[in-house]
Motif scaffolding. Structure first.
Motif, mmCIF file in Angstrom:
data_model
loop_
_atom_site.group_PDB
_atom_site.id
_atom_site.type_symbol
_atom_site.label_atom_id
_atom_site.label_comp_id
_atom_site.label_asym_id
_atom_site.label_seq_id
_atom_site.Cartn_x
_atom_site.Cartn_y
_atom_site.Cartn_z
ATOM 1 N N SER A 122 1.426 9.768 6.598
ATOM 2 C CA SER A 122 1.434 9.002 7.907
ATOM 3 C C SER A 122 2.860 8.723 8.081
ATOM 4 N N ASP A 123 3.920 9.093 7.578
ATOM 5 C CA ASP A 123 5.244 8.878 7.502
ATOM 6 C C ASP A 123 5.480 7.412 7.696
ATOM 7 N N ASP A 124 5.116 6.685 6.740
ATOM 8 C CA ASP A 124 5.015 5.217 6.682
ATOM 9 C C ASP A 124 5.830 4.908 5.423
ATOM 10 N N PHE A 125 7.091 4.859 5.433
ATOM 11 C CA PHE A 125 8.026 4.714 4.284
ATOM 12 C C PHE A 125 9.265 4.299 4.639
ATOM 13 N N THR A 126 10.019 3.578 3.825
ATOM 14 C CA THR A 126 11.258 2.847 4.123
ATOM 15 C C THR A 126 11.897 2.961 2.886
ATOM 16 N N GLU A 127 13.244 2.680 3.007
ATOM 17 C CA GLU A 127 14.357 3.016 1.759
ATOM 18 C C GLU A 127 13.745 2.062 0.717
ATOM 19 N N ASN A 128 13.270 0.811 1.012
ATOM 20 C CA ASN A 128 12.699 0.065 -0.127
ATOM 21 C C ASN A 128 11.707 0.693 -0.899
ATOM 22 N N ASP A 129 10.789 1.246 -0.019
ATOM 23 C CA ASP A 129 9.693 2.060 -0.829
ATOM 24 C C ASP A 129 10.420 3.199 -1.531
ATOM 25 N N LEU A 130 11.254 3.859 -1.065
ATOM 26 C CA LEU A 130 11.767 4.910 -1.807
ATOM 27 C C LEU A 130 12.545 4.552 -3.254
#
Length: 376
Positions: A122-130
């Motif tokens: 879903s291309d739903d991620f940020t730096e915090n998720d990584l």
């Protein structure tokens, strides 16, 4: 004038008068029985010579196995059997713990795999998720290579089932018995030290603060944590360095300084951290929904069970200078929080489906200057 000297009768026949006295036994004998008496002495001398020759013969032979050697051999075999049995039990227990840890890791990596695939598609991620995923992978790798929940401990406080033996002479044995009977010198210990020694935990693990999410600093060998900034995005969440899967463990804290907002004390699954992005404010009283594996207390008046807030009617209790003990009773699947000033004891049962082993402790500070110390 004639003097009559009474003669002693013969010691054998008591009839005839004794004509001589034996210098050895001081008995009188007649002539006949004196000869017999000397013959008996000669026979006894012959027997002594035979015993003498027999002893010299036995002494010259190679030593036969002494009965004490047999006792030592028996002790050795029994001790080896006990050691082998203990080693086999330890191997079995270790394998069970390794299998359990591996199953936990499989469950965690499966959950992470699903989350990664879903967010990537879903291309739903940020730096915090990584960052969070990377930390989870590092934690999983560390637990696979060196499981942090498994320890080898020496049962120094337990009475050994194997008693050592040694050989000593009679004098040494008497000295040893005198030392045992001599009253021992009393040893003075502080009450605090004695209480620490009788706590019902399987092993002593010194807890310290470790990872921090937010603005806080550690000091005094990571036994003290102090909040630097206080906002919803910077309120520090602090985790302990140890992992708990069995036994009963006591971690005692002292609140060195506390502001107007409450403090949180509790546990979370070791493979997880509290996700700030996953928090949802439910009202204006700073109540949130957290990770399902989070258990603990805000102050002592608001419990967190499976990450959900359970509000009570009790007012805030904690204040600067208070001491608390967080008790992790893994064997009974529960945690307790003891407040020493009021002698209150709060308790939560843990759902292992929500919060499986191993656990780690977690606290949260909310006000700038909040300071908590772990007491050793």
């Amino acid at each position: 004038m004639a003097t009559n000297t009474a003669k002693k009768p013969c010691a054998k026949c008591s009839k005839g008068s004794g004509v001589t006295t034996c210098d050895g036994c001081q008995q009188s004998f007649c002539t006949k029985h004196f000869v017999e008496h000397r013959h008996e002495l000669s026979q006894q001398m012959t027997n002594i010579n035979q015993e003498h020759d027999l002893f010299r013969r036995d002494l010259s032979k190679e030593s036969s196995k002494h009965s004490f050697l047999n006792r030592i051999d028996i002790w050795e075999r029994e001790s080896i059997n006990k050691i082998q049995a203990a080693a086999e039990t330890a191997r079995t227990d270790l394998q069970q713990l390794l299998d359990r840890t591996k199953n936990d890791l499989k469950t965690s990596i499966e959950k992470l795999t699903n989350e990664l695939n879903s967010c990537q598609q879903s291309d739903d991620f940020t730096e915090n998720d990584l960052k969070r995923w990377n930390e989870q992978l590092k934690e999983l790798r560390k637990n696979l290579d060196i499981p942090s929940t498994i320890f080898i401990v020496n049962d120094d406080d337990m009475k050994s089932s194997i008693h050592l033996i040694r050989i000593c002479n009679k004098q040494q044995k008497q000295q040893q018995q005198q030392q045992i009977q001599r009253p021992s010198t009393p040893v003075i210990r502080t009450v605090e030290h004695r209480i620490h020694n009788i706590k019902d935990s399987l092993c002593v693990i010194n807890e310290k603060f470790g990872d921090i999410d937010g603005k806080a600093i550690l000091s005094e060998d990571n036994l003290v944590v102090t909040c630097c900034l206080a906002s919803i995005l910077t309120q520090p969440i602090i985790y302990g360095i140890n992992r708990y899967s069995n036994g009963k463990h006591h971690i005692r804290f002292r609140i060195e300084k506390m502001g107007d907002l409450r403090l949180f004390f509790g546990i979370i699954r070791s493979l997880e951290n509290i996700s700030r992005s996953g928090q949802t404010q439910t009202n204006n009283n700073n109540n949130y929904n957290y990770n399902n594996s989070l258990y603990g207390w805000w102050d002592l008046n608001e419990a967190i069970i499976n990450g959900k807030v359970q509000t009570t009617k009790y007012r805030n209790i904690l204040s600067t200078g208070d001491e608390l003990t967080l008790i992790l009773d893994c064997d009974n699947k529960q945690i307790q929080l003891q407040h020493h000033r009021t002698k209150r004891l709060a308790q939560l049962l843990i759902d292992l489906n929500k919060c499986p082993f191993p656990w780690k402790i977690v606290i949260r500070l909310q006000s700038a200057g909040d300071c908590v110390r772990i007491l050793q």
